[in-house]
Motif scaffolding. Structure first.
Motif, PDB file in Angstrom:
ATOM      1  N   VAL A 215     -23.097  10.987 -50.191  1.00 28.14           N
ATOM      2  CA  VAL A 215     -23.656  11.007 -51.472  1.00 28.14           C
ATOM      3  C   VAL A 215     -23.243  12.305 -52.307  1.00 28.14           C
ATOM      4  O   VAL A 215     -22.743  12.241 -53.396  1.00 28.14           O
ATOM      5  N   LEU A 216     -22.755  13.346 -51.675  1.00 31.26           N
ATOM      6  CA  LEU A 216     -22.064  14.650 -52.215  1.00 31.26           C
ATOM      7  C   LEU A 216     -20.656  14.165 -52.702  1.00 31.26           C
ATOM      8  O   LEU A 216     -20.535  14.597 -54.019  1.00 31.26           O
ATOM      9  N   ARG A 217     -20.029  13.492 -51.932  1.00 32.96           N
ATOM     10  CA  ARG A 217     -18.727  13.216 -52.267  1.00 32.96           C
ATOM     11  C   ARG A 217     -18.785  12.051 -53.481  1.00 32.96           C
ATOM     12  O   ARG A 217     -18.008  12.066 -54.514  1.00 32.96           O
ATOM     13  N   PHE A 218     -19.897  11.301 -53.412  1.00 29.68           N
ATOM     14  CA  PHE A 218     -20.191  10.418 -54.660  1.00 29.68           C
ATOM     15  C   PHE A 218     -20.463  10.871 -56.067  1.00 29.68           C
ATOM     16  O   PHE A 218     -19.718  10.662 -56.937  1.00 29.68           O
ATOM     17  N   ILE A 219     -21.225  11.723 -55.875  1.00 35.11           N
ATOM     18  CA  ILE A 219     -21.679  12.379 -57.207  1.00 35.11           C
ATOM     19  C   ILE A 219     -20.750  13.694 -57.712  1.00 35.11           C
ATOM     20  O   ILE A 219     -21.073  14.056 -58.895  1.00 35.11           O
ATOM     21  N   THR A 220     -19.904  14.181 -56.951  1.00 34.01           N
ATOM     22  CA  THR A 220     -19.067  15.118 -57.171  1.00 34.01           C
ATOM     23  C   THR A 220     -17.774  14.682 -57.677  1.00 34.01           C
ATOM     24  O   THR A 220     -16.801  15.228 -58.125  1.00 34.01           O
ATOM     25  N   ARG A 221     -17.284  13.170 -57.832  1.00 31.08           N
ATOM     26  CA  ARG A 221     -16.212  12.703 -58.109  1.00 31.08           C
ATOM     27  C   ARG A 221     -15.972  12.834 -59.520  1.00 31.08           C
ATOM     28  O   ARG A 221     -16.965  12.673 -60.428  1.00 31.08           O
ATOM     29  N   PRO A 222     -14.960  13.044 -60.098  1.00 34.59           N
ATOM     30  CA  PRO A 222     -14.597  13.151 -61.482  1.00 34.59           C
ATOM     31  C   PRO A 222     -15.028  12.124 -62.400  1.00 34.59           C
ATOM     32  O   PRO A 222     -15.465  12.216 -63.291  1.00 34.59           O
ATOM     33  N   GLY A 223     -14.700  10.934 -61.743  1.00 35.49           N
ATOM     34  CA  GLY A 223     -15.194   9.712 -62.649  1.00 35.49           C
ATOM     35  C   GLY A 223     -16.605   9.471 -62.709  1.00 35.49           C
ATOM     36  O   GLY A 223     -17.127   9.159 -63.687  1.00 35.49           O
ATOM     37  N   ILE A 224     -17.431   9.693 -61.606  1.00 33.39           N
ATOM     38  CA  ILE A 224     -18.785   9.785 -61.690  1.00 33.39           C
ATOM     39  C   ILE A 224     -19.370  10.752 -62.684  1.00 33.39           C
ATOM     40  O   ILE A 224     -20.260  10.303 -63.354  1.00 33.39           O
ATOM     41  N   ILE A 225     -18.690  12.065 -62.679  1.00 37.19           N
ATOM     42  CA  ILE A 225     -19.163  12.875 -63.602  1.00 37.19           C
ATOM     43  C   ILE A 225     -19.265  12.641 -65.010  1.00 37.19           C
ATOM     44  O   ILE A 225     -20.074  12.783 -65.839  1.00 37.19           O
ATOM     45  N   SER A 226     -17.897  12.375 -65.232  1.00 41.17           N
ATOM     46  CA  SER A 226     -17.437  11.686 -66.582  1.00 41.17           C
ATOM     47  C   SER A 226     -18.234  10.572 -67.402  1.00 41.17           C
ATOM     48  O   SER A 226     -18.333  10.731 -68.432  1.00 41.17           O
ATOM     49  N   ILE A 227     -18.899   9.793 -66.545  1.00 43.61           N
ATOM     50  CA  ILE A 227     -19.440   8.675 -66.814  1.00 43.61           C
ATOM     51  C   ILE A 227     -21.041   8.874 -66.744  1.00 43.61           C
ATOM     52  O   ILE A 227     -21.879   8.664 -67.812  1.00 43.61           O
ATOM     53  N   SER A 228     -21.442   9.822 -66.001  1.00 46.44           N
ATOM     54  CA  SER A 228     -22.780  10.354 -66.029  1.00 46.44           C
ATOM     55  C   SER A 228     -23.243  11.000 -67.096  1.00 46.44           C
ATOM     56  O   SER A 228     -24.146  11.024 -67.453  1.00 46.44           O
ATOM     57  N   LEU A 229     -22.403  12.248 -67.514  1.00 45.51           N
ATOM     58  CA  LEU A 229     -22.759  12.848 -68.662  1.00 45.51           C
ATOM     59  C   LEU A 229     -23.050  12.317 -69.797  1.00 45.51           C
ATOM     60  O   LEU A 229     -24.004  12.368 -70.579  1.00 45.51           O
ATOM     61  N   PRO A 230     -22.212  11.362 -70.522  1.00 42.92           N
ATOM     62  CA  PRO A 230     -22.542  10.641 -71.703  1.00 42.92           C
ATOM     63  C   PRO A 230     -23.674   9.569 -71.610  1.00 42.92           C
ATOM     64  O   PRO A 230     -24.393   9.441 -72.572  1.00 42.92           O
ATOM     65  N   MET A 231     -23.732   8.967 -70.231  1.00 44.23           N
ATOM     66  CA  MET A 231     -24.819   8.135 -70.029  1.00 44.23           C
ATOM     67  C   MET A 231     -26.438   8.893 -70.113  1.00 44.23           C
ATOM     68  O   MET A 231     -27.458   8.626 -70.465  1.00 44.23           O
ATOM     69  N   MET A 232     -26.310  10.319 -69.713  1.00 42.26           N
ATOM     70  CA  MET A 232     -27.512  10.923 -69.753  1.00 42.26           C
ATOM     71  C   MET A 232     -28.043  11.503 -71.198  1.00 42.26           C
ATOM     72  O   MET A 232     -28.902  11.541 -71.553  1.00 42.26           O
ATOM     73  N   ALA A 233     -26.636  11.717 -71.971  1.00 45.93           N
ATOM     74  CA  ALA A 233     -26.978  12.051 -73.418  1.00 45.93           C
ATOM     75  C   ALA A 233     -27.685  10.878 -74.220  1.00 45.93           C
ATOM     76  O   ALA A 233     -28.498  11.268 -74.727  1.00 45.93           O
ATOM     77  N   MET A 234     -27.116   9.535 -73.758  1.00 47.00           N
ATOM     78  CA  MET A 234     -27.786   8.387 -74.394  1.00 47.00           C
ATOM     79  C   MET A 234     -29.195   8.176 -73.989  1.00 47.00           C
ATOM     80  O   MET A 234     -30.183   7.900 -74.677  1.00 47.00           O
ATOM     81  N   THR A 235     -29.568   8.368 -72.678  1.00 46.74           N
ATOM     82  CA  THR A 235     -30.972   8.113 -72.149  1.00 46.74           C
ATOM     83  C   THR A 235     -31.888   9.501 -72.633  1.00 46.74           C
ATOM     84  O   THR A 235     -33.003   9.087 -72.407  1.00 46.74           O
ATOM     85  N   MET A 236     -31.284  10.555 -73.113  1.00 44.80           N
ATOM     86  CA  MET A 236     -32.112  11.535 -73.856  1.00 44.80           C
ATOM     87  C   MET A 236     -32.975  10.997 -74.636  1.00 44.80           C
ATOM     88  O   MET A 236     -34.152  11.727 -74.987  1.00 44.80           O
ATOM     89  N   SER A 237     -32.419   9.946 -75.391  1.00 42.66           N
ATOM     90  CA  SER A 237     -33.192   9.340 -76.580  1.00 42.66           C
ATOM     91  C   SER A 237     -34.722   8.979 -76.040  1.00 42.66           C
ATOM     92  O   SER A 237     -35.531   9.122 -76.917  1.00 42.66           O
ATOM     93  N   MET A 238     -34.874   8.326 -74.949  1.00 47.48           N
ATOM     94  CA  MET A 238     -36.054   7.776 -74.537  1.00 47.48           C
ATOM     95  C   MET A 238     -37.065   8.860 -74.276  1.00 47.48           C
ATOM     96  O   MET A 238     -38.174   8.649 -74.535  1.00 47.48           O
ATOM     97  N   GLY A 239     -36.670   9.685 -73.351  1.00 45.91           N
ATOM     98  CA  GLY A 239     -37.401  11.101 -73.209  1.00 45.91           C
ATOM     99  C   GLY A 239     -38.082  11.588 -74.665  1.00 45.91           C
ATOM    100  O   GLY A 239     -39.170  12.039 -74.786  1.00 45.91           O
ATOM    101  N   PHE A 240     -36.992  12.139 -75.444  1.00 46.47           N
ATOM    102  CA  PHE A 240     -37.082  12.552 -76.720  1.00 46.47           C
ATOM    103  C   PHE A 240     -38.305  11.710 -77.547  1.00 46.47           C
ATOM    104  O   PHE A 240     -39.126  12.451 -78.069  1.00 46.47           O
ATOM    105  N   MET A 241     -38.037  10.520 -77.829  1.00 40.59           N
ATOM    106  CA  MET A 241     -38.911   9.993 -78.519  1.00 40.59           C
ATOM    107  C   MET A 241     -40.203   9.408 -78.354  1.00 40.59           C
ATOM    108  O   MET A 241     -41.170   9.551 -78.881  1.00 40.59           O
TER     109      MET A 241
END
Length: 440
Positions: A215-241
């Motif tokens: 798990v730690l290896r998975f979530i700390t890979r540069p690719g996973i982090i680079s995709i996760s951050l914009p994904m979370m930025a987009m899903t912020m809309s659901m929580g905010f609204m």
């Protein structure tokens, strides 16, 4: 496995996702104003909403360690049942006249609901994809559509039922609906033996034991982090609204809980309608294009929503509606290809040689990212930041976050060839891009 059995199973899962979407969104049009009337601050309202996402996130990580292919159906049905029961119970929290007891009851029920929802989200896609492995992208988009339909239907249903029968009727109706669909899924979904047969036929490795997942290896890979951050930025809309839109509509346009659901329907409905198109584009190998574009469109949508503040002009219902449609579109566009992008990034970084294990990990981490984004939208932006700065400033903050994380994600996708044709893998770590021979 017979085609009609597969079709019935997939249909049941999709209907259950619709019911879960209704449960998640039925609260939006009236709960924030109801809680405000009980003397609950905007920050605490954000905390109540975020409790769902926080528990969803925490249990998603737990599920990575305890869910195996043979136990997916059990956790899927258990999670749905728990979500339904807590939804029904939430309709009766108003019996607590004491504000502190009211808040505690709301938080506890939201935590339990988040646990149930995490089981549902983390196991649904891995259950249905082995039935039609060559249509993985379109199945993912159908799941997005089902969720979107539920999220779209929940607010207007909630508004109508709230006006007809008061606070408890929307929750009672949504909860009973999910209980009924859960019972159907328990009967319709394939047994453990048939599940193992499907997984074998789809090319995944089978393990009935709890695997040692990096798990730690998975979530700390540069690719996973680079995709996760914009994904979370987009899903912020659901929580905010979910915590800020109803209050903004009431304060700005005097739109109450009886009609606010129509605006929520625009936000969720745009995504539900366009999800099949995004799924088709993902199956055509355009996952990177869809994901990157959606991130930047999110930034544009929030900037447009703040125009009354930036231009010192009166707020417009038409502009608000258009911006909600844009944000609903971008959130779905960002969510549909991310399953594939996570999978390919994990294969590129050699996280595991077991494709079945990677798919389970990706499903759980995708749910975790969605929860993290919702937490940020509910608690940080829609809670504290909104309370102390205002709606428009909160929109500008989210526009900036989407832009910054979008640039980071775009850079990773560009450097690693994700803007070439990108397809789902079957058994082994195939090249990130390639011909039709490398797709399923």
């Amino acid at each position: 496995m017979e085609n009609w059995v597969k079709a019935v199973s997939v249909t049941c899962v999709l209907v259950l996702y619709v019911a879960e979407g209704v449960n998640n969104s039925v609260i939006g049009p009236f709960f924030p104003t109801e809680a405000t009337n009980k003397g609950v601050s905007q920050t605490v309202i954000g905390l109540i909403s975020a409790a769902f996402s926080i528990s969803n996130l925490a249990f998603s990580v737990v599920l990575i360690f305890i869910v195996t292919p043979p136990t997916q159906k059990f956790f899927f049905c258990l999670g749905s049942g728990l979500s339904a029961v807590t939804t029904i119970a939430f309709g009766y929290v108003y019996i607590f006249s004491n504000r502190d007891l009211y808040v505690i009851a709301c938080i506890i029920l939201r935590i339990l609901g988040g646990v149930g929802s995490s089981m549902l989200w983390a196991t649904g896609v891995p259950i249905v994809i082995p039935m039609y492995p060559s249509l993985a992208g379109r199945i993912t988009s159908l799941v997005e559509s089902a969720i979107g339909v539920g999220l779209m239907a929940g607010p207007p249903i909630g508004s109508i039922l709230y006006s007809l029968g008061g606070y408890e009727l929307p929750f009672l109706t949504a909860g009973i609906l999910e209980v009924a669909v859960t019972l159907v899924c328990c009967v319709a979904l394939p047994s453990r033996k048939k599940r193992m047969q499907q997984i074998t036929e789809s090319g995944m490795e089978i393990s009935s034991a709890m695997p040692e997942i990096p798990v730690l290896r998975f979530i700390t890979r540069p690719g996973i982090i680079s995709i996760s951050l914009p994904m979370m930025a987009m899903t912020m809309s659901m929580g905010f609204m979910g915590v800020a839109l109803a209050i903004y509509l009431y304060d700005t346009f005097a739109i109450g809980g009886q009609t606010a659901g129509l605006y929520f329907m625009v936000f969720a409905g745009t995504g539900a309608v366009t999800a099949p198109l995004f799924g088709l584009l993902v199956d055509r190998g355009l996952a990177g294009h869809v994901f990157a574009t959606s991130t930047f469109v999110t930034s544009i949508g929030y900037t447009l929503l703040a125009i009354p503040f930036l231009a010192n002009q009166p707020a417009s219902k038409l502009l608000t509606t258009i911006c909600l449609a844009i944000l609903g579109l971008s959130m779905t566009g960002g969510s549909t290809p991310v399953y594939l992008l996570f999978e390919r990034a994990a294969l590129k970084d050699n996280v595991s040689e077991d494709i079945g294990q990677i798919k389970l990990m990706v499903a759980s981490w995708l749910n975790a990212c969605f929860s993290l984004g919702c937490i940020a939208g509910q608690l940080v932006v829609g809670g504290a930041f909104f309370q102390y700065t205002g709606f428009y400033q909160s929109c500008l903050l989210q526009a900036a976050v989407a832009l910054i994380t979008g640039v980071a994600g775009f850079s990773y996708l560009l450097r690693n060839g994700f803007f070439s044709r990108t397809y789902y893998a079957i058994e082994e770590a195939l090249p990130i891009t390639g011909s039709k021979d490398n797709q399923i």
